[in-house]
Write an enzyme that holds these catalytic residues in place. Sequence first.
Site, PDB file in Angstrom:
ATOM      1  N   GLU A  85       0.819  -1.207   0.000  1.00 46.69           N
ATOM      2  CA  GLU A  85       0.000   0.000   0.000  1.00 46.69           C
ATOM      3  C   GLU A  85       0.857   1.262   0.000  1.00 46.69           C
ATOM      4  O   GLU A  85       1.932   1.289   0.586  1.00 46.69           O
ATOM      5  CB  GLU A  85      -0.918   0.005   1.229  1.00 46.69           C
ATOM      6  CG  GLU A  85      -2.027  -1.018   1.078  1.00 46.69           C
ATOM      7  CD  GLU A  85      -2.947  -1.119   2.291  1.00 46.69           C
ATOM      8  OE1 GLU A  85      -4.085  -1.542   2.101  1.00 46.69           O
ATOM      9  OE2 GLU A  85      -2.523  -0.788   3.410  1.00 46.69           O
ATOM     10  N   CYS A 106       3.346   8.782   0.406  1.00 45.96           N
ATOM     11  CA  CYS A 106       3.903   7.989   1.502  1.00 45.96           C
ATOM     12  C   CYS A 106       4.143   6.582   0.961  1.00 45.96           C
ATOM     13  O   CYS A 106       3.204   5.919   0.522  1.00 45.96           O
ATOM     14  CB  CYS A 106       2.905   7.985   2.663  1.00 45.96           C
ATOM     15  SG  CYS A 106       3.388   6.919   4.024  1.00 45.96           S
ATOM     16  N   CYS A 114       5.805  -6.029   7.788  1.00 49.33           N
ATOM     17  CA  CYS A 114       6.785  -5.345   8.630  1.00 49.33           C
ATOM     18  C   CYS A 114       7.269  -6.291   9.721  1.00 49.33           C
ATOM     19  O   CYS A 114       6.468  -6.962  10.374  1.00 49.33           O
ATOM     20  CB  CYS A 114       6.160  -4.102   9.268  1.00 49.33           C
ATOM     21  SG  CYS A 114       7.371  -3.152  10.219  1.00 49.33           S
ATOM     22  N   CYS A 126       5.467  -3.451  16.320  1.00 48.30           N
ATOM     23  CA  CYS A 126       5.117  -2.442  17.327  1.00 48.30           C
ATOM     24  C   CYS A 126       3.656  -2.667  17.739  1.00 48.30           C
ATOM     25  O   CYS A 126       2.794  -2.919  16.884  1.00 48.30           O
ATOM     26  CB  CYS A 126       5.276  -1.034  16.760  1.00 48.30           C
ATOM     27  SG  CYS A 126       6.969  -0.665  16.250  1.00 48.30           S
ATOM     28  N   CYS A 186       0.706  -0.554  16.085  1.00 49.09           N
ATOM     29  CA  CYS A 186       0.707  -0.345  14.631  1.00 49.09           C
ATOM     30  C   CYS A 186       0.130  -1.557  13.916  1.00 49.09           C
ATOM     31  O   CYS A 186       0.522  -2.695  14.190  1.00 49.09           O
ATOM     32  CB  CYS A 186       2.133  -0.096  14.153  1.00 49.09           C
ATOM     33  SG  CYS A 186       2.250   0.195  12.385  1.00 49.09           S
ATOM     34  N   GLU A 244      10.252  -1.082   7.729  1.00 50.91           N
ATOM     35  CA  GLU A 244      11.292  -0.271   8.374  1.00 50.91           C
ATOM     36  C   GLU A 244      12.361   0.045   7.315  1.00 50.91           C
ATOM     37  O   GLU A 244      13.142  -0.838   6.936  1.00 50.91           O
ATOM     38  CB  GLU A 244      11.879  -1.045   9.565  1.00 50.91           C
ATOM     39  CG  GLU A 244      13.148  -0.473  10.152  1.00 50.91           C
ATOM     40  CD  GLU A 244      13.100   1.039  10.454  1.00 50.91           C
ATOM     41  OE1 GLU A 244      12.097   1.519  10.999  1.00 50.91           O
ATOM     42  OE2 GLU A 244      14.088   1.719  10.115  1.00 50.91           O
ATOM     43  N   SER A 258      11.696   7.823   7.623  1.00 50.16           N
ATOM     44  CA  SER A 258      11.335   7.659   9.029  1.00 50.16           C
ATOM     45  C   SER A 258      11.801   6.295   9.515  1.00 50.16           C
ATOM     46  O   SER A 258      11.577   5.279   8.859  1.00 50.16           O
ATOM     47  CB  SER A 258       9.807   7.767   9.163  1.00 50.16           C
ATOM     48  OG  SER A 258       9.428   7.523  10.499  1.00 50.16           O
ATOM     49  N   ASN A 270       8.089   7.724  20.255  1.00 53.71           N
ATOM     50  CA  ASN A 270       6.899   7.103  20.861  1.00 53.71           C
ATOM     51  C   ASN A 270       6.938   6.886  22.377  1.00 53.71           C
ATOM     52  O   ASN A 270       5.929   6.533  22.979  1.00 53.71           O
ATOM     53  CB  ASN A 270       6.545   5.785  20.169  1.00 53.71           C
ATOM     54  CG  ASN A 270       6.285   5.999  18.686  1.00 53.71           C
ATOM     55  OD1 ASN A 270       5.841   7.079  18.296  1.00 53.71           O
ATOM     56  ND2 ASN A 270       6.554   5.018  17.867  1.00 53.71           N
ATOM     57  N   CYS A 289      -1.439   6.999   9.637  1.00 53.32           N
ATOM     58  CA  CYS A 289      -0.185   6.422  10.135  1.00 53.32           C
ATOM     59  C   CYS A 289      -0.480   5.122  10.859  1.00 53.32           C
ATOM     60  O   CYS A 289      -1.376   5.058  11.697  1.00 53.32           O
ATOM     61  CB  CYS A 289       0.468   7.346  11.150  1.00 53.32           C
ATOM     62  SG  CYS A 289       0.922   8.921  10.496  1.00 53.32           S
TER      63      CYS A 289
HETATM   64  N1  SAH Z   1       9.116   1.788  10.579  1.00 53.36           N
HETATM   65  C1  SAH Z   1       9.309   3.188  10.334  1.00 53.36           C
HETATM   66  C2  SAH Z   1       8.448   3.685   9.194  1.00 53.36           C
HETATM   67  C3  SAH Z   1       6.966   3.665   9.459  1.00 53.36           C
HETATM   68  S1  SAH Z   1       6.445   5.274   9.793  1.00 53.36           S
HETATM   69  C4  SAH Z   1       9.082   3.974  11.606  1.00 53.36           C
HETATM   70  O1  SAH Z   1       8.690   3.369  12.609  1.00 53.36           O
HETATM   71  O2  SAH Z   1       9.351   5.172  11.642  1.00 53.36           O
HETATM   72  C5  SAH Z   1       4.911   5.025  10.512  1.00 53.36           C
HETATM   73  C6  SAH Z   1       4.665   6.040  11.593  1.00 53.36           C
HETATM   74  O3  SAH Z   1       3.328   5.849  12.059  1.00 53.36           O
HETATM   75  C7  SAH Z   1       5.590   5.862  12.762  1.00 53.36           C
HETATM   76  O4  SAH Z   1       5.999   7.113  13.256  1.00 53.36           O
HETATM   77  C8  SAH Z   1       4.692   5.179  13.798  1.00 53.36           C
HETATM   78  O5  SAH Z   1       5.113   5.484  15.096  1.00 53.36           O
HETATM   79  C9  SAH Z   1       3.339   5.758  13.452  1.00 53.36           C
HETATM   80  N2  SAH Z   1       2.218   4.899  13.836  1.00 53.36           N
HETATM   81  C10 SAH Z   1       2.189   3.549  13.853  1.00 53.36           C
HETATM   82  N3  SAH Z   1       0.978   3.115  14.264  1.00 53.36           N
HETATM   83  C11 SAH Z   1       0.228   4.200  14.491  1.00 53.36           C
HETATM   84  C12 SAH Z   1      -1.106   4.400  14.918  1.00 53.36           C
HETATM   85  N4  SAH Z   1      -1.910   3.384  15.196  1.00 53.36           N
HETATM   86  N5  SAH Z   1      -1.558   5.678  15.034  1.00 53.36           N
HETATM   87  C13 SAH Z   1      -0.751   6.721  14.744  1.00 53.36           C
HETATM   88  N6  SAH Z   1       0.509   6.585  14.328  1.00 53.36           N
HETATM   89  C14 SAH Z   1       1.009   5.341  14.205  1.00 53.36           C
END
Ligand code: SAH
Length: 347
Positions: A97, A110, A117, A121, A124, A165, A196, A221, A338
Amino acid sequence: MSYSDLPRENIVALGPHRIMAICKELDWQPYRVVQILKWLWQKGAESFEEMTNISQDCRRLLASRFSIDRLNVISAQRASDGTTKFHLKLRDGIGIESVLIPDGGRFTVCVSTQAGCPLQCSFCRSGRTHFIRNLYWYEIVDQVVAVTKTTNRRPTNVVFMGMGEPFLNYEQVIIALSVLNADYGLKIGARHLTVSTAGIPHRIRAYAHIPLQARLAVSLNAADQLTRSKLMPISHRYPLKQVLDAVRQFVSITRRRVTFEYVLIEGINDRPHDALSLRKILSGMPCKVNLIPLNPLPGSRLRAPTPERIRQFADFLYPSMSTVTIRRSRGISVSAGCGQLAATTLP
Ligand code: SAH
């Protein structure tokens, strides 16, 4: 044996050096290289027939040796705020996506860097998918081409914030950045390209030395190791302190300001003392903090704090932190926000 008996190679997967070598071998003028690359990356050509400034003979020769295999757009879902989520298919049938985010004069894409992934986390949705594989540089760049081809506008910004990532697929990401920036490529200014990362110290340090002034965002975070490792298992392997040390080095080498992303989750990392810890660990660092209220996840009890509490958290960061922004939720109705990307359909 003639060229037509050989399996055709996908020309989209060939970088400038390979295309240059091919043109040399065919005794073609060097300007052909740029012509071909521009057709591929600026115009998103899907056939050699389209390459009208290249002679018919040359086009025929190219078509006998090469194929043009691009990503396929399977579907596009547009939210009321204009954010559009695209489901794209890779050549081997895997689904990924990408998201297009129009915002005033900006037109941001984006991109995903991995199919699935591996980070897992807890907040996410991408982390609930299975990791399938790294994307190649051309699959990353082609997301930008495929997505913007559906509109008449050129992309102004690319953020590597989709699924995966980026720094676990470092080499391909760096090549993708150079093609996005190149004159023969998408010509996007380096300062409009942002990678990121969840925080991989040696890659952050390496990123400081790439010959491109691209931006860095770090998904923080949490402001303490315990909370962070509960939310982001990768933090066991790369503890917060090491990540922050690497970011400090990045800043001192590049003199570029870094963005820290901080997903706000009710009762987990949104307390006043979390804000104070955040202030403390980032003190003296030229940075911007982007607060992201948690986007909803199906079946999860985690929630975003109330808007007042989010405001309060931001207020605790002032005045010592000069730039704190609260990210507006975009594309939530089509799960394009996100951390909401989840398509990794196996072929
Ligand atoms: N793996 C990399 C690239 C992904 S960026 C990274 O972690 O930076 C995706 C962004 O969305 C990250 O900043 C993550 O913290 C954020 N994110 C993940 N799940 C989310 C959610 N449920 N709500 C809001 N932001 C989220």
